[in-house]
Enzyme design. Structure first.
Site, PDB file in Angstrom:
ATOM      1  N   ARG A   1      60.005   0.939  51.422  1.00 67.49           N
ATOM      2  CA  ARG A   1      58.625   1.238  51.814  1.00 67.49           C
ATOM      3  C   ARG A   1      57.813  -0.050  51.861  1.00 67.49           C
ATOM      4  NH1 ARG A   1      57.407   6.779  48.277  1.00 67.49           N
ATOM      5  NH2 ARG A   1      59.196   7.935  49.082  1.00 67.49           N
TER       6      ARG A   1
ATOM      7  N   ARG B   1      56.068  -0.211  41.483  1.00 69.19           N
ATOM      8  CA  ARG B   1      55.868   0.007  42.912  1.00 69.19           C
ATOM      9  C   ARG B   1      56.558  -1.124  43.671  1.00 69.19           C
ATOM     10  NH1 ARG B   1      52.211   3.340  45.356  1.00 69.19           N
ATOM     11  NH2 ARG B   1      51.065   3.599  43.405  1.00 69.19           N
TER      12      ARG B   1
ATOM     13  N   GLU C   1      53.254   9.185  37.896  1.00 65.19           N
ATOM     14  CA  GLU C   1      54.138  10.004  38.726  1.00 65.19           C
ATOM     15  C   GLU C   1      55.571   9.483  38.711  1.00 65.19           C
ATOM     16  OE1 GLU C   1      55.238  10.648  43.356  1.00 65.19           O
ATOM     17  OE2 GLU C   1      53.185   9.988  42.921  1.00 65.19           O
TER      18      GLU C   1
ATOM     19  N   SER D   1      57.734  14.020  42.894  1.00 65.08           N
ATOM     20  CA  SER D   1      56.821  14.823  43.697  1.00 65.08           C
ATOM     21  C   SER D   1      57.667  15.850  44.434  1.00 65.08           C
ATOM     22  CB  SER D   1      56.064  13.918  44.686  1.00 65.08           C
ATOM     23  OG  SER D   1      55.002  14.609  45.292  1.00 65.08           O
TER      24      SER D   1
ATOM     25  N   ARG E   1      61.521   4.183  38.119  1.00 64.36           N
ATOM     26  CA  ARG E   1      60.441   4.675  37.259  1.00 64.36           C
ATOM     27  C   ARG E   1      60.992   5.359  36.009  1.00 64.36           C
ATOM     28  NH1 ARG E   1      55.022   6.276  40.645  1.00 64.36           N
ATOM     29  NH2 ARG E   1      54.972   4.358  41.893  1.00 64.36           N
TER      30      ARG E   1
END
Length: 430
Positions: A262, A277, A349, A352, A391
Site C-alpha cells: 500500500r 503502518r 486496529e 477489519s 501488527r
C-alpha cells in the site's frame, strides 16, 4: 456496484441510504444519464429498423430494373448506416458514463450500521481481556531491548526508503510463527480453505473488489500494467469473478497469507515510527462467498474467527462497529477489532471484517444457481483480516514485555517456536 433498476424503482430510498454516509442525493445525476442512455438505445434500434427496411427496398428496386430508384435507395442506406453508427456510439458512451458514475458511488450501509461522521462515532460492542498493569513504563515495540537487534529500519530505509523494515533472527522467526499459527488455526479449527494466490493482478480484478477506480493512488502499479495487491481480498474474492456457481457450493471460505502493498497516500504523517503502518506487510486474509440469506450471520462468524486468534494469544482487545462515516467504500457493515498496545496506551486496529452484500458481486458478475431452479442470483461477499501479521507481532511484543527488557511469548505460539517461550533482552529465543 449498484442496481440501476433498484434506483429507478425507488430513488428516494437510495438517496436516503447514501445520505447516512453524508452524501448529497445522487439519483438525479444517475437517472438523467440512464434516461439519456435508454433514449439513445431506442433511437439506435429505430434507426437500425429503418436501415433494414430500406435495404429490402433496394433489392426490390434492383429487381424491378428501376435504376434511379435503386441509386436513391442505396444512397439512403449509406446515410442510415452512418446514422445508426452514430447513435450506437452515443448509446455506448452513455452506458460507459453511467457505469463510471455508479462505480464511484459507495455501498449502501445496513440499517444496523450506526450513523456517524467519523471514527469518533464508532460504537464498541464487546471487549475481551484486561490490560495487565505494569510496574514500569512500557515501551513501544521498536524500543524494546530484545527487539532492536532483529528490527532494522535504517537498513530498510537504505534499501527501499521510509516505511519499510528488515526483520532478522528471533524477531523474524516470531513473525513467521505468527503467520503459521494463524493459518493452521483457521484451516484446522475454523474450516477455511488455505489458498495461495498471486500478488500481481489485472486491473479488472482491482475493479471487481472496489480498489479501482476510486482508490488507485493507494496502490502500486507496475510498468506492465499489473497491480500489487493491497490485500489478498482482491485475489480471493475474484476467484468467483465471472462465474455462476451451484448454490450447493456455498459458502466458500478462503484464507491466504500474502505480502500486501500500500502506498498509504492518504495517511501522510501518521504512525511513521515503528512498523505499525508499512508500505509492504504481511496479512492472513479471510474471504467468504455466501448465499445472500447467510451473509449477515457470516459477518459475525468471521469476526469470531479473528477474535479467536487474539484470545489464543492472550491479547486484550475490543470490537467496534464502524459508523456510516467511517465504513469503507465497499462495505455495508464493518467490525473493527482493536488490540491493546501498552506502548501506546491505546487500542489499535488489527482486523477489519466487512460484509459487502452483492456490491462486489455485481462488479465481478459473480452469481449462483438456486438449487430449486430460477434465475441466477448474485452471491454475497465478505472479507476480513485474520490477522495483520506485523501488527500482531507488535501486540505480542508490547504485551509480553518485562521490566528487564525481555519478552514473554504466548503459550499458544510455542509449538511454532520449537517450544521456546521468551525473547531475551539481548534478542535471543530461549
Amino acid at each position: 456496484m449498484h442496481d440501476i433498476r433498484a434506483i429507478r424503482e425507488n430513488p428516494a430510498a437510495w438517496d436516503a441510504a447514501l445520505s447516512r454516509r453524508g452524501m448529497e442525493p445522487q439519483s438525479p445525476v444517475v437517472l438523467k444519464i440512464d434516461e439519456d442512455r435508454r433514449a439513445a438505445i431506442h433511437a439506435a434500434e429505430t434507426a437500425q429498423a429503418d436501415q433494414n427496411r430500406v435495404s429490402k427496398d433496394v433489392g426490390k428496386a434492383k429487381a424491378s430494373g428501376d435504376e434511379a430508384e435503386f441509386e436513391r435507395l442505396r444512397a439512403l442506406v449509406g446515410e442510415k448506416k452512418a446514422e445508426v453508427a452514430a447513435m450506437q456510439a452515443r448509446a455506448k458512451a452513455l452506458d460507459a458514463q453511467l457505469n463510471d458514475v455508479l462505480m464511484g458511488i459507495p455501498n449502501l450501509p445496513y440499517n444496523d450500521t450506526p450513523e456517524g461522521a467519523d471514527e469518533a462515532d464508532n460504537v464498541e460492542i464487546s471487549r475481551w481481556g484486561t490490560p495487565e498493569p505494569l510496574d514500569f513504563a512500557p515501551l513501544e515495540h521498536y524500543d524494546l531491548p530484545g527487539v532492536k537487534p532483529g528490527m532494522d529500519f535504517e537498513t530498510a530505509a537504505k534499501l527501499s526508503g521510509a516505511r519499510f523494515v528488515v526483520l532478522s533472527g528471533a524477531v523474524a522467526r516470531l513473525h513467521r510463527a505468527l503467520a503459521q499459527f494463524m493459518l493452521d488455526t483457521h484451516t484446522e479449527e475454523n474450516g477455511l480453505t488455505e489458498t495461495w494466490t498471486p500478488v500481481l493482478v489485472k486491473t479488472d480484478m482491482m475493479l471487481g473488489t472496489g480498489q479501482l477506480p476510486k482508490f488507485g493512488e493507494d496502490s502500486y502499479q507496475t510498468r506492465e500494467g499489473w497491480w500489487l495487491v493491497p490485500t489478498a481480498e482482491v485475489t480471493l474474492t475474484n476467484i468467483v469473478n465471472g462465474l455462476t456457481v451451484d448454490e450447493s457450493t456455498l459458502p466458500r471460505r478462503y484464507v491466504a497469507h500474502t505480502q500486501c502493498f500500500r502506498s498509504e497516500a492518504g495517511s501522510a504523517g501518521r504512525d511513521t515510527a515503528g512498523m505499525l503502518r508499512q508500505h509492504q506487510f504481511e496479512k492472513v486474509e479471510m474471504v467468504s462467498v455466501t448465499h445472500p440469506d447467510a451473509s449477515r450471520a457470516e459477518l459475525d462468524r468471521m469476526t469470531s474467527c479473528a477474535q479467536g486468534i487474539l484470545e489464543k494469544l492472550g491479547l486484550p482487545y475490543r470490537t467496534v462497529v464502524l459508523c456510516t462515516g467511517d465504513t469503507g467504500f465497499g462495505a455495508r457493515r464493518t467490525h473493527d477489532i482493536e488490540v491493546w498496545l501498552p506502548g501506546q496506551n491505546a487500542y489499535r486496529e488489527i482486523s477489519s471484517v466487512s460484509v459487502c452484500g452483492e456490491f462486489q458481486a455485481r462488479r465481478m458478475n459473480a452469481r449462483f444457481k438456486p438449487e430449486g431452479g430460477g434465475k441466477p442470483e448474485y452471491v454475497h461477499t465478505l472479507n476480513g483480516s485474520g490477522l495483520a501479521v506485523g501488527r500482531c507481532l507488535i501486540a505480542v511484543l508490547e504485551n509480553g514485555q518485562q521490566a528487564d527488557g525481555s519478552v514473554v511469548l504466548p503459550k499458544a505460539l510455542r509449538p511454532w517456536l520449537g517450544g521456546k517461550s521468551t525473547l531475551t533482552a539481548d534478542g535471543a529465543l530461549v
